[in-house]
Write a protein that holds these residues in place. Sequence first.
Motif, PDB file in Angstrom:
ATOM      1  N   ALA A   1       3.638   5.183   5.344  1.00  0.00           N
ATOM      2  CA  ALA A   1       3.791   4.480   6.254  1.00  0.00           C
ATOM      3  C   ALA A   1       4.501   4.014   6.176  1.00  0.00           C
ATOM      4  O   ALA A   1       5.787   3.221   7.282  1.00  0.00           O
ATOM      5  N   ALA A   2       5.185   2.999   4.748  1.00  0.00           N
ATOM      6  CA  ALA A   2       6.279   1.918   4.540  1.00  0.00           C
ATOM      7  C   ALA A   2       8.006   3.082   3.907  1.00  0.00           C
ATOM      8  O   ALA A   2       8.964   2.960   3.706  1.00  0.00           O
ATOM      9  N   GLN A   3       7.651   4.817   3.925  1.00  0.00           N
ATOM     10  CA  GLN A   3       9.190   5.716   3.811  1.00  0.00           C
ATOM     11  C   GLN A   3      10.104   5.548   4.346  1.00  0.00           C
ATOM     12  O   GLN A   3      11.342   5.323   3.735  1.00  0.00           O
ATOM     13  N   VAL A   4      10.461   4.967   5.989  1.00  0.00           N
ATOM     14  CA  VAL A   4      11.192   4.794   5.995  1.00  0.00           C
ATOM     15  C   VAL A   4      12.565   3.422   5.947  1.00  0.00           C
ATOM     16  O   VAL A   4      13.625   3.390   5.770  1.00  0.00           O
ATOM     17  N   GLY A   5      11.239   2.234   6.013  1.00  0.00           N
ATOM     18  CA  GLY A   5      12.027   1.020   6.117  1.00  0.00           C
ATOM     19  C   GLY A   5      12.520   1.437   4.351  1.00  0.00           C
ATOM     20  O   GLY A   5      13.756   0.718   3.954  1.00  0.00           O
ATOM     21  N   THR A   6      11.403   2.056   3.762  1.00  0.00           N
ATOM     22  CA  THR A   6      11.620   1.764   1.714  1.00  0.00           C
ATOM     23  C   THR A   6      13.429   2.489   1.546  1.00  0.00           C
ATOM     24  O   THR A   6      14.198   1.791   0.588  1.00  0.00           O
ATOM     25  N   GLN A   7      13.699   3.623   2.892  1.00  0.00           N
ATOM     26  CA  GLN A   7      14.570   4.661   1.717  1.00  0.00           C
ATOM     27  C   GLN A   7      15.511   3.995   2.897  1.00  0.00           C
ATOM     28  O   GLN A   7      16.959   3.747   1.777  1.00  0.00           O
ATOM     29  N   LEU A   8      16.164   3.481   3.821  1.00  0.00           N
ATOM     30  CA  LEU A   8      17.256   3.039   4.775  1.00  0.00           C
ATOM     31  C   LEU A   8      17.284   1.602   3.880  1.00  0.00           C
ATOM     32  O   LEU A   8      18.673   1.054   3.836  1.00  0.00           O
ATOM     33  N   SER A   9      16.422   0.679   3.493  1.00  0.00           N
ATOM     34  CA  SER A   9      16.760  -0.188   2.503  1.00  0.00           C
ATOM     35  C   SER A   9      17.631   0.106   1.299  1.00  0.00           C
ATOM     36  O   SER A   9      18.352  -1.178   1.098  1.00  0.00           O
ATOM     37  N   GLN A  10      17.715   1.017   1.044  1.00  0.00           N
ATOM     38  CA  GLN A  10      18.286   1.374  -0.408  1.00  0.00           C
ATOM     39  C   GLN A  10      19.903   2.229  -0.361  1.00  0.00           C
ATOM     40  O   GLN A  10      20.410   2.648  -0.976  1.00  0.00           O
ATOM     41  N   LEU A  11      19.981   2.172   1.415  1.00  0.00           N
ATOM     42  CA  LEU A  11      21.376   3.410   1.727  1.00  0.00           C
ATOM     43  C   LEU A  11      21.919   2.389   1.991  1.00  0.00           C
ATOM     44  O   LEU A  11      21.729   1.052   2.329  1.00  0.00           O
ATOM     45  N   ASP A  12      23.320   2.762   1.602  1.00  0.00           N
ATOM     46  CA  ASP A  12      24.899   1.846   2.352  1.00  0.00           C
ATOM     47  C   ASP A  12      24.870   2.052   3.534  1.00  0.00           C
ATOM     48  O   ASP A  12      26.004   3.253   4.360  1.00  0.00           O
TER      49      ASP A  12
END
Length: 368
Positions: free
Chosen positions: A261-272
């Motif tokens: 369920a946290a996939q979107v937040g996790t990945q967005l936090s790692q992108l520029d």
Amino acid sequence: MLKTSRRPAIPRRSTRAIKFWGIFLSVYALVMIYPWVRIDMLMGVAWQPGPVTYALMGAVPLLVRFTRERLPRLVARWLLLLCMTWLGLSFILFVFLVLFEPFNLILSPNPLHAAWTLLGATALSAASGAINAQLIGTKTLRLHFQKLRGNLRVVQISDVHIGSRRPGLLRRIVKKTNALQPDYIMITGDLIDLPHIEVDELRPLGEFEAPVFYVIGNHERYIDLDEIDARLRQLGFTVLRNEETATRQFQMIGIDDADDAAQVGTQLSQLDLDREAFKILLYHRPAGLEAAAEHGIDLMLTGHTHAGQIMPFNLVVKRVFVHLRGLVTHGPTTLYVSPGTGTWGPVMRLGSRSEITCFELSGQSHPE
């Protein structure tokens, strides 16, 4: 002193799995077997199928589903079509029986007449659903975003399910999409759901007349994901795997589908992410809207739900995904949940329709 031995504790994950499969198999048996047992009881025919026959009726679709990769592709495709059609018929008949049983208790109609009425209603509904599943509508949405530079026409395709559906469907989708004259095409997963779909069968996808961005869905994860990735890149797709890219007008972000369920937040936090740019996020399932808003996403495109596909299954899907279809706004983010361009399982749609979605996006006008 007596020694007592403790049984080893069952891991929580195993307990959840046991509970899930227990519920799933119980509901599956209820939908696949009960309707036909009940029809037999109403008809009172001389020959009655035994427990083995009913067990096979439920087991064969599951066996085909889990052994399809070992079968020749053409055989697997036709067996799946037959099994999924049987599933659709069983589900529709089950729904009619749920409505019939209270009526039967009160009025006690002639059992034989009731059985034929139920079967006739099921057949008519299934035929209507099969015809409806072949129709692909186009829906146009006009949205304004202050951060967008100029105007933009984007077309979304989702949940085509080539494998469950024949590749010929692609030609119709490509023709309808090109007629909309989009600037960009966005595909939000579940394009393919059978392994070993070769490039030649996907060749119509190379006839899109606009750049294509693509993210994977859950069904691509279940099969030959790396091969699908390579085939689509070969056809000119920009495949986004937890990454971003920029065009002249916007920043494009694509995130892999995941059960987390946290996939979107996790990945967005790692992108520029560019705070000033207009940002479009592609993610297969309608989850993570709050996280998208926190990261300043302007437009989030998703699919996965099929809008329930066959009513009243939409009520079940709604229990899992709050956003079943259509537009939702949360903070700065506008979410759109596509009802899907194809179908999965039974090639039927009741209470939903297949859709190609065209977004006419307007923004600030800037002189060149």
